[in-house]
Design a protein around this motif. Structure first.
Motif, PDB file in Angstrom:
ATOM      1  N   ALA A 143      84.945  87.984  26.741  1.00  0.00           N
ATOM      2  CA  ALA A 143      83.949  88.295  25.714  1.00  0.00           C
ATOM      3  C   ALA A 143      84.489  89.339  24.741  1.00  0.00           C
ATOM      4  CB  ALA A 143      82.660  88.797  26.359  1.00  0.00           C
ATOM      5  N   ASP A 144      85.210  90.343  25.255  1.00  0.00           N
ATOM      6  CA  ASP A 144      85.816  91.340  24.368  1.00  0.00           C
ATOM      7  C   ASP A 144      86.842  90.700  23.448  1.00  0.00           C
ATOM      8  OD1 ASP A 144      84.329  93.360  25.447  1.00  0.00           O
ATOM      9  OD2 ASP A 144      86.011  94.374  26.423  1.00  0.00           O
ATOM     10  N   ALA A 147      84.821  88.904  20.771  1.00  0.00           N
ATOM     11  CA  ALA A 147      84.115  89.860  19.907  1.00  0.00           C
ATOM     12  C   ALA A 147      85.052  90.579  18.939  1.00  0.00           C
ATOM     13  CB  ALA A 147      83.367  90.875  20.761  1.00  0.00           C
ATOM     14  N   GLY A 153      84.370  86.727  15.844  1.00  0.00           N
ATOM     15  CA  GLY A 153      83.787  87.887  16.515  1.00  0.00           C
ATOM     16  C   GLY A 153      82.486  88.331  15.877  1.00  0.00           C
ATOM     17  N   TRP A 154      82.438  88.327  14.544  1.00  0.00           N
ATOM     18  CA  TRP A 154      81.212  88.704  13.855  1.00  0.00           C
ATOM     19  C   TRP A 154      80.086  87.762  14.251  1.00  0.00           C
ATOM     20  CZ3 TRP A 154      77.631  86.368  10.838  1.00  0.00           C
ATOM     21  CH2 TRP A 154      76.694  87.198  10.216  1.00  0.00           C
ATOM     22  N   TYR A 156      79.854  85.887  16.931  1.00  0.00           N
ATOM     23  CA  TYR A 156      79.594  86.077  18.354  1.00  0.00           C
ATOM     24  C   TYR A 156      78.708  87.309  18.589  1.00  0.00           C
ATOM     25  CZ  TYR A 156      80.601  86.984  23.304  1.00  0.00           C
ATOM     26  OH  TYR A 156      80.501  87.234  24.646  1.00  0.00           O
ATOM     27  N   ARG A 157      79.054  88.431  17.940  1.00  0.00           N
ATOM     28  CA  ARG A 157      78.303  89.682  18.126  1.00  0.00           C
ATOM     29  C   ARG A 157      76.936  89.656  17.443  1.00  0.00           C
ATOM     30  NH1 ARG A 157      83.159  91.537  16.300  1.00  0.00           N
ATOM     31  NH2 ARG A 157      82.191  92.198  14.357  1.00  0.00           N
ATOM     32  N   ARG A 158      76.883  89.111  16.213  1.00  0.00           N
ATOM     33  CA  ARG A 158      75.671  89.202  15.384  1.00  0.00           C
ATOM     34  C   ARG A 158      74.702  88.036  15.545  1.00  0.00           C
ATOM     35  NH1 ARG A 158      75.248  94.201  12.796  1.00  0.00           N
ATOM     36  NH2 ARG A 158      77.350  94.975  12.586  1.00  0.00           N
ATOM     37  N   ARG A 161      75.231  86.246  20.637  1.00  0.00           N
ATOM     38  CA  ARG A 161      74.738  87.118  21.710  1.00  0.00           C
ATOM     39  C   ARG A 161      73.247  87.438  21.567  1.00  0.00           C
ATOM     40  NH1 ARG A 161      79.220  91.612  23.559  1.00  0.00           N
ATOM     41  NH2 ARG A 161      79.732  90.546  25.487  1.00  0.00           N
ATOM     42  N   SER A 165      70.496  86.083  24.214  1.00  0.00           N
ATOM     43  CA  SER A 165      69.680  87.085  24.899  1.00  0.00           C
ATOM     44  C   SER A 165      68.195  86.739  24.800  1.00  0.00           C
ATOM     45  CB  SER A 165      69.937  88.466  24.303  1.00  0.00           C
ATOM     46  OG  SER A 165      69.169  89.437  24.964  1.00  0.00           O
TER      47      SER A 165
END
Length: 186
Positions: A143-144, A147, A153-154, A156-158, A161, A165
């Motif tokens: 995941a890191d 991300a 990564g943007w 994935y993070r924004r 995820r 959730s």
């Protein structure tokens, strides 16, 4: 008891040094090999999320290749050593952030990293026992890796995820409600 604490502190310092040799490409790979090779069990096992290999020759080749292929440094956060009950070996855990530089100074890729070394202690020539590394595991999060990617990564993070959730919490609420296990709200 003081001897035990002194030995643990000494081993923590030694494993910090070993990790800095292995995970800092500003260190001459020949120096890293010379210092670390003497501490390797003949059947040392290396494992990371992508690979696993055993044997002293393969481990040493990995040191050389790792230093030749990438630029990186390891910022160590903490080091902990626990000895086995008989005091003849133990486990060292090194926690930090590997900062990979695949494009030199243009881009730095941070990767939280946990290193685990299983080792034996053997009577050495000096007052301190010799460390014999039997296993070295490098752990980092897939995941890191995702991300830290520039565009993916943007997203994935924004987006991914937060959406996952919300979906998980909806499924949790439905499951807990169906089984009468919802926590009380105040």
């Amino acid at each position: 008891m003081k001897q035990h604490a002194d030995l643990v502190r000494n081993l923590e310092s030694r494993f910090r040094h070993i990790s800095q040799l292995l995970y800092d490409t500003s260190v001459d790979p020949k120096l890293a090999d010379a210092e670390v090779a003497a501490m390797l069990d003949e059947h040392v096992r290396f494992t990371d999320p992508w690979q696993q290999a055993s044997g002293r020759a393969k481990y040493r080749l990995g040191i050389a290749g790792f230093h030749a292929m990438f630029q990186f440094v390891l910022d160590i956060t903490q080091v902990s050593v626990q000895l086995t009950p008989d005091g003849l070996g133990g486990r060292a855990i090194v926690d930090g952030v590997m900062k990979l530089r695949p494009l030199g100074r243009l881009f730095m890729y941070p990767l939280r990293t946990i290193l685990v070394y299983d080792f034996l202690l053997i009577d050495g020539e000096g007052p301190e026992p010799k460390v014999l590394i039997q296993a070295h595991e490098e752990m980092w999060s897939i995941a890191d890796m995702i991300a830290a990617l520039p565009v993916t990564g943007w997203f994935y993070r924004r987006a991914f995820r937060p959406a996952f959730s919300r979906g998980f919490l909806v499924a949790s609420w439905l499951s807990a409600r169906a089984r009468g296990m919802l926590p009380e709200t105040r």
